[in-house]
Design an enzyme around this catalytic site. Sequence first.
Site, PDB file in Angstrom:
ATOM      1  N   HIS A   1       0.827  -1.200   0.000  1.00 20.11           N
ATOM      2  CA  HIS A   1       0.000   0.000   0.000  1.00 20.11           C
ATOM      3  C   HIS A   1       0.867   1.258   0.000  1.00 20.11           C
ATOM      4  O   HIS A   1       2.088   1.198   0.146  1.00 20.11           O
ATOM      5  CB  HIS A   1      -0.933  -0.013   1.201  1.00 20.11           C
ATOM      6  CG  HIS A   1      -2.035  -1.020   1.105  1.00 20.11           C
ATOM      7  ND1 HIS A   1      -3.037  -1.129   2.037  1.00 20.11           N
ATOM      8  CD2 HIS A   1      -2.299  -1.971   0.161  1.00 20.11           C
ATOM      9  CE1 HIS A   1      -3.870  -2.097   1.697  1.00 20.11           C
ATOM     10  NE2 HIS A   1      -3.442  -2.627   0.562  1.00 20.11           N
TER      11      HIS A   1
ATOM     12  N   GLU B   1       1.321   3.695   2.153  1.00 22.03           N
ATOM     13  CA  GLU B   1       2.103   4.003   3.351  1.00 22.03           C
ATOM     14  C   GLU B   1       3.401   3.196   3.392  1.00 22.03           C
ATOM     15  O   GLU B   1       4.458   3.719   3.769  1.00 22.03           O
ATOM     16  CB  GLU B   1       1.272   3.703   4.600  1.00 22.03           C
ATOM     17  CG  GLU B   1      -0.020   4.504   4.686  1.00 22.03           C
ATOM     18  CD  GLU B   1      -1.226   3.812   4.094  1.00 22.03           C
ATOM     19  OE1 GLU B   1      -2.332   3.995   4.625  1.00 22.03           O
ATOM     20  OE2 GLU B   1      -1.060   3.080   3.084  1.00 22.03           O
TER      21      GLU B   1
END
Length: 349
Positions: free
Chosen positions: A51, A53
Site C-alpha cells: 500500500h 504508506e
Amino acid sequence: MNQDERYMLRCMELARLGAGSVAPNPMVGAVLVYQDRIIGEGWHRQYGQAHAEVNCINSVAAIDQPHIRQASLYVSLEPCAHYGKTPPCSDLIIEKQIPHVVIGCRDPFKEVDGRGIEKLKQAGITVEVGVLEDACKTLNKRFFTFHTTGRPYVVLKWAQTADHKMAANTGERLLISNAYSNRLVHRWRSEEAAILVGTRTAMLDNPSLDNRLWSGKSPVRMVIDRNLSLPSSLKLFNGEQTTIVFNNSKEERHNQLWYHRLDFEAPVVPQLLKACHHLQLQSILVEGGKHLLQQFIDEALWDEARVITNRQLNIGNGLPSPLLTNADMQLEEQWETDHITYYTPGLLH
C-alpha cells in the site's frame, strides 16, 4: 492554501498514478514530511501489492531514517487496520513510531471504517482527519459509491447526431463520433470495471467492447440477452475477456463466458447492479441503446452521463436519443466535429 492542504494535494497527485492498476482497491498516496521537507513518497501501485504508506516509508533515504520518528505522515485515505492481501498499514505506522498522521478521508470499507484511525490514536499518535476531504472522496468516487450505496458507480455514454438521433431507421450501423472521440471512449473503457450493452446493440453493431485504442486492461463485457438469442459468432463471445450474459433462464459459467439469470418481470437495472456488486465490479460504463440507457435514467441509478454530439450530422428520421432528466451539466469539450457534454445527477436525484 495551508501546509496540510499542500501535502494532501501531493498525496492525491501520487494516488492517481495507480489508476487502472489497483481496483478493487482505492487509489491512495502518502507523503512523509520532516520540518517542512518531504523525505518519503509512495502510492498504491498494484492490486495485491504494498500500500501507499508502505511504499512511502520504504522510500526514505538512509540519511533521513532517524527523522521518521519526528515526521508527519500525510495519506489521502485512512490507513487499513486489517489483514487483506497485505498486513495492516496502521501497524507499520505504529511500529515506525511516526507521531503525527494527517488523513484526507475515512475509509468506508467495512473492514476499516474508522478502525485504522482508532488504532493509531490508541497508540498515542496524533491523528487529524478531513483535510481536503471532498477532493479525496472524489478521487475514489467509484470505491466510495460501491461501499456506501451497495452498487457500482454508473457512467452512461451515448453518441448522437445534431438532431438528437442515435441510429438510422434502416437498422444499419450509423457512425456518429469521430476518430478523436472514439479514442477517448476507449480511454473511458479502460477506467471502468465493466461495460454494458443491450441485445439490439450487440446484434446490430457487433462490438468488441474492448479498449484496443488505449492502454490498460479491458473491462468485463456485459450484455443483456433475455432469451439467449444472440449468435455465438459475435465478437462478444470470442473468449478474449470475461463476458457476462444476463438472461431469464440459466446461471452457468464456462471459462470466460458467464450466464447470470435475472427476473425480467421485475425492474432489471436494480437486479443487474446488485449482481455487479456481488461480483465486486465497482463501476460500469453503459454503452447500450436508448431503451437500456433510459432504464438507468428513469430508475435514477446513474452517477455520470457523457454525451457525444456530432454537430455536423443530421439524419432526419431515426431512433431518438435518451431523454436525460434531472441532470446538471458539469463540463463541455469540443473535439473537431464532436461536442462532448458531461452531466451529473441533479440535486433532486
